[in-house]
Design a protein around this motif. Structure first.
Motif, short mmCIF file in Angstrom:
data_model
loop_
_atom_site.label_atom_id
_atom_site.label_comp_id
_atom_site.label_asym_id
_atom_site.label_seq_id
_atom_site.Cartn_x
_atom_site.Cartn_y
_atom_site.Cartn_z
N GLY A 1 -26.09 -33.07 -64.28
CA GLY A 1 -26.26 -34.02 -65.39
C GLY A 1 -24.97 -34.57 -65.86
O GLY A 1 -24.65 -35.33 -66.89
N LEU A 2 -23.55 -33.78 -65.38
CA LEU A 2 -22.50 -34.16 -65.93
C LEU A 2 -21.41 -34.43 -65.19
O LEU A 2 -20.19 -34.05 -65.09
CB LEU A 2 -21.91 -32.51 -66.71
CG LEU A 2 -23.13 -31.92 -67.49
CD1 LEU A 2 -22.66 -30.60 -67.88
CD2 LEU A 2 -22.88 -32.93 -69.12
N LEU A 3 -21.95 -35.09 -63.99
CA LEU A 3 -21.12 -35.52 -62.80
C LEU A 3 -20.53 -37.03 -63.15
O LEU A 3 -21.02 -37.44 -64.39
CB LEU A 3 -21.69 -35.71 -61.53
CG LEU A 3 -22.35 -34.39 -60.95
CD1 LEU A 3 -23.09 -34.62 -59.90
CD2 LEU A 3 -21.14 -33.36 -60.68
N ARG A 4 -19.68 -37.63 -62.35
CA ARG A 4 -19.24 -38.99 -62.61
C ARG A 4 -20.32 -39.87 -62.35
O ARG A 4 -21.31 -39.62 -61.77
CB ARG A 4 -17.79 -39.36 -62.08
CG ARG A 4 -16.62 -38.70 -62.33
CD ARG A 4 -15.54 -38.90 -61.66
NE ARG A 4 -14.22 -38.61 -62.53
CZ ARG A 4 -13.41 -37.93 -61.88
NH1 ARG A 4 -13.65 -37.19 -60.65
NH2 ARG A 4 -12.25 -37.54 -62.42
N LYS A 5 -20.30 -41.31 -62.84
CA LYS A 5 -21.28 -42.19 -62.66
C LYS A 5 -21.56 -42.27 -61.17
O LYS A 5 -20.65 -42.63 -60.26
CB LYS A 5 -20.58 -43.38 -63.14
CG LYS A 5 -21.58 -44.53 -63.08
CD LYS A 5 -21.14 -45.78 -63.69
CE LYS A 5 -22.27 -47.09 -63.42
NZ LYS A 5 -21.70 -48.35 -63.95
N GLY A 6 -22.70 -42.29 -60.76
CA GLY A 6 -22.91 -42.31 -59.11
C GLY A 6 -22.58 -41.22 -58.25
O GLY A 6 -22.80 -41.50 -57.36
N GLU A 7 -22.05 -40.31 -58.83
CA GLU A 7 -21.51 -39.28 -57.94
C GLU A 7 -22.37 -38.54 -57.11
O GLU A 7 -22.06 -37.97 -56.05
CB GLU A 7 -20.67 -38.25 -58.89
CG GLU A 7 -19.70 -37.19 -58.10
CD GLU A 7 -18.59 -36.76 -58.78
OE1 GLU A 7 -17.60 -36.18 -58.14
OE2 GLU A 7 -18.75 -36.37 -59.84
N PHE A 8 -23.43 -37.99 -57.82
CA PHE A 8 -24.51 -37.28 -57.03
C PHE A 8 -24.85 -37.77 -55.76
O PHE A 8 -24.95 -37.36 -54.79
CB PHE A 8 -25.70 -36.78 -57.96
CG PHE A 8 -26.83 -36.01 -57.39
CD1 PHE A 8 -26.42 -34.90 -56.83
CD2 PHE A 8 -28.01 -36.21 -57.13
CE1 PHE A 8 -27.55 -33.91 -56.30
CE2 PHE A 8 -29.19 -35.71 -56.87
CZ PHE A 8 -28.69 -34.26 -56.39
N GLU A 9 -25.43 -39.19 -56.08
CA GLU A 9 -25.78 -39.93 -54.75
C GLU A 9 -24.89 -40.00 -53.70
O GLU A 9 -24.91 -40.09 -52.35
CB GLU A 9 -26.64 -41.17 -54.90
CG GLU A 9 -27.64 -41.05 -56.05
CD GLU A 9 -27.32 -40.81 -57.40
OE1 GLU A 9 -28.27 -40.38 -58.26
OE2 GLU A 9 -26.15 -40.97 -57.66
N SER A 10 -23.78 -40.42 -54.14
CA SER A 10 -22.58 -40.79 -53.28
C SER A 10 -21.97 -39.44 -52.38
O SER A 10 -21.71 -39.72 -51.39
CB SER A 10 -21.30 -41.53 -53.88
OG SER A 10 -20.62 -40.57 -54.92
N VAL A 11 -22.03 -38.42 -53.30
CA VAL A 11 -21.40 -37.31 -52.43
C VAL A 11 -22.78 -36.86 -51.27
O VAL A 11 -22.17 -36.48 -50.40
CB VAL A 11 -21.36 -35.82 -53.43
CG1 VAL A 11 -21.15 -34.91 -52.89
CG2 VAL A 11 -20.01 -36.16 -54.42
N LEU A 12 -23.84 -36.77 -51.64
CA LEU A 12 -24.81 -36.58 -50.75
C LEU A 12 -24.85 -37.38 -49.53
O LEU A 12 -24.89 -36.94 -48.35
CB LEU A 12 -26.02 -36.65 -51.40
CG LEU A 12 -26.48 -35.12 -52.32
CD1 LEU A 12 -27.98 -35.77 -52.99
CD2 LEU A 12 -26.56 -34.15 -51.54
N ASP A 13 -24.60 -38.83 -49.72
CA ASP A 13 -24.72 -39.76 -48.51
C ASP A 13 -23.36 -39.55 -47.69
O ASP A 13 -23.64 -39.46 -46.44
CB ASP A 13 -24.55 -41.16 -49.14
CG ASP A 13 -26.10 -41.56 -49.90
OD1 ASP A 13 -27.07 -40.79 -49.55
OD2 ASP A 13 -25.98 -42.67 -50.66
N GLN A 14 -22.16 -39.18 -48.29
CA GLN A 14 -21.20 -39.04 -47.52
C GLN A 14 -21.14 -37.79 -46.89
O GLN A 14 -20.86 -37.69 -45.52
CB GLN A 14 -19.73 -39.09 -48.50
CG GLN A 14 -18.49 -39.10 -47.77
CD GLN A 14 -17.41 -38.75 -48.64
OE1 GLN A 14 -17.32 -37.92 -49.64
NE2 GLN A 14 -16.44 -39.55 -48.53
#
Length: 541
Positions: free
Chosen positions: A279-292
């Motif tokens: 919950g302390l990541l940058r904006k939208g980072e969780f989804e973008s990292v998983l996709d990439q």
């Protein structure tokens, strides 16, 4: 009497072939040329090791307290002695085993390392405390090999003359206006002492001096590069892990990305990468990292959203150390649960890098003087029951980036700015709440966008905003109110062990400030942090 061996079975032939390959591989690694950098407490020992590696020769830093047998068994190509700010530690003279001068290998002594070499070989040293480094012009005489093709005069930084009288066989090879023994040499034994600092950025010809020493004096082969290192790391991982599984805590940073891609080449789907959203990541980072990482890198990755759990544990906490401990504890709990659910996991992969190892150990042999203790040096708790595998443990950050490019990782991943493990929690001074995280995520997105569009993302080591626990008077839409204060931090550095604040253009700072105040609800003032490291750290907490 003659002996006739029985014919080998196909299975035995295959085993013999595999054994032969691994013996050859181990022999290749044993024969890799290396330089032992003996650290006498010098803040520049790491710079010396980097200078050597830049010349395609492997270098490893060892404290001056290292046993002679350990140094001898490494069969070094050469020794480099890097002296610190003083010739003493707790009032006692700093010295390592003088038998190193009987190993028959070239020696390059730098700074106060010259004093130790001179005294060990029968000369007399000189106290030069307090250590006040100053720029000087070095004037060469007699053109020793180490100064080949250099001008007779060049600039450097010198901290004093560490020698009063020369050992037998030495001569003066360079002077400065203030010091007689700027360089001393015994070319017959291939011993060189430099009172100035060729590892410093303030010595423009320093790289040439290291090149001359390594190739003209030591006869180096230049066998250290990331292509061969990649082959070694992949084969080592295959041999070590075998048919078992390994698990990696993926952060999305360059170190963990390189480890993940490298080990996926070695282990395939037997490497399970776990990406935890605290919950302390940058904006939208969780989804973008998983996709990439699933689509581009084809990793076997699991995304775990534990944001509610982390933020719940952080409620009401303001002390920075307590925040770090809570985040570390909860992360371990989540990670343990995932490891237990996968099954047959025997190895834990980590992105430990060489500066982590260096900073976590003191040159004087104890932990008390270490710069800091890194969470990933030594691994997660022993109760996990996993063996460590750390393929980047011997690499500096620039080498890791080179290795990443060798692996085909895109430049935007390779040059990603460092991001702390506790995430935005250490960039929110005071209590961490979901609302404050959302505010900082919006500010961070603006800062990163402006830095990138202005062409400064690659020019600075790190840039980020910090949300402060204070309010300041502001006027928005003709209404007076108290708004939150944000500090922007941007630094230039080579390895994060020291840093200077980045001189960003006023126009860029103005753009960031105006857009943050206009677009982010609750922000009323923006300030710029101009503190160097040391004494300030890069992060605020």
């Amino acid at each position: 009497m003659a002996f006739v061996s029985a014919p080998l079975t196909p299975k035995a032939k295959f085993a013999l072939l595999i054994n032969s390959l691994f013996e050859g591989f181990r022999a290749m690694q044993t024969q890799r040329q290396s330089v032992q950098v003996i650290d006498f407490g010098a803040p520049t020992a790491q710079n010396a090791a980097r200078r050597i590696r830049e010349q395609r020769v492997f270098a490893r830093i060892v404290p001056y307290t290292a046993p002679f047998r350990e140094i001898e068994e490494a069969k070094p190509l050469a020794l480099v002695l890097v002296g610190g700010k003083s010739a003493y530690n707790n009032g006692k003279p700093i010295a390592c085993d003088p038998r190193i001068f009987g190993m028959g290998v070239p020696v390059l002594a730098i700074g106060m390392g010259v004093r130790f070499m001179a005294e060990a070989l029968g000369g007399k040293g000189r106290d030069v405390e307090p250590f006040i480094p100053a720029k000087a012009m070095i004037r060469v005489s007699g053109k020793p090999t180490i100064f080949a093709e250099l001008p007779v005069e060049f600039a450097s930084v010198i901290g004093g003359d560490p020698v009063e009288s020369l050992p037998r066989g030495f001569r003066i090879a360079a002077r400065s206006d203030a010091y007689q023994h700027a360089a001393i040499v015994d070319e017959k034994r291939r011993f060189y002492g430099l009172a100035f600092h060729p590892e410093s950025d303030d010595t423009p010809r320093g790289r040439d001096i290291f090149r001359n020493f390594l190739y003209n004096v030591c006869g180096a082969d230049g066998d250290w590069d990331m292509t061969s290192y990649l082959e070694h790391a992949v084969e080592s991982a295959k041999a070590e892990v075998g048919d078992d599984q390994a698990i990696l805590a993926l952060s999305g940073g360059v170190d963990s990305t390189v480890v993940a891609v490298l080990l996926s080449q070695a282990l395939g789907d037997r490497l399970v990468s776990v990406f935890v959203n605290h919950g302390l990541l940058r904006k939208g980072e969780f989804e973008s990292v998983l996709d990439q990482y699933r689509d581009r890198f084809k990793l076997n990755i699991r995304g775990i959203d534990a944001s509610d759990r982390f933020l719940g544990e952080l409620k009401g906490v303001t002390d920075p150390e307590e925040k770090r401990k809570i985040i570390g504890r909860v992360f371990i709990e989540v990670f343990e649960e995932q490891a237990a659910g996968i099954g047959n996991v025997k190895y834990l992969a980590q992105g430990t890098i060489y500066p982590d190892v260096i900073e976590s150990h003191s040159a004087h042999g104890g932990k008390g003087a270490a710069v800091k203790s890194h969470h990933n040096v030594g691994g997660l708790p022993d109760r996990l029951g996993l063996k460590l595998i750390e393929p980047l443990r011997e690499l500096f950050k620039d080498e890791i980036r080179e290795l990443g490019l060798e692996l085909g990782i895109p430049p935007e991943n390779i040059w990603r700015h460092p991001f702390p493990g506790p995430g935005l929690a250490v960039r929110i001074v005071g209590e961490v709440t979901r609302e404050r995280v959302a505010i900082l995520q919006e500010v961070d997105a603006i800062v990163m966008d402006k830095i990138a569009k202005a062409g400064y993302y690659r020019k600075v080591w790190q840039a980020f905003p910090v949300l402060l626990p204070i309010s300041s008077t502001a006027v928005k839409e003709d209404v007076r109110h108290y708004g939150n204060v944000v500090a922007i931090r941007a630094v230039e550095s080579r390895d994060a062990m020291s840093a200077e604040w980045a001189r960003l253009p006023y126009e860029l700072l103005d753009e960031m400030s105006r857009e943050i105040i206009a677009r982010v609800e609750g922000i009323g003032r923006v300030v710029y942090d101009i503190s160097p490291k040391p004494p300030a750290t890069i992060e605020w907490e």
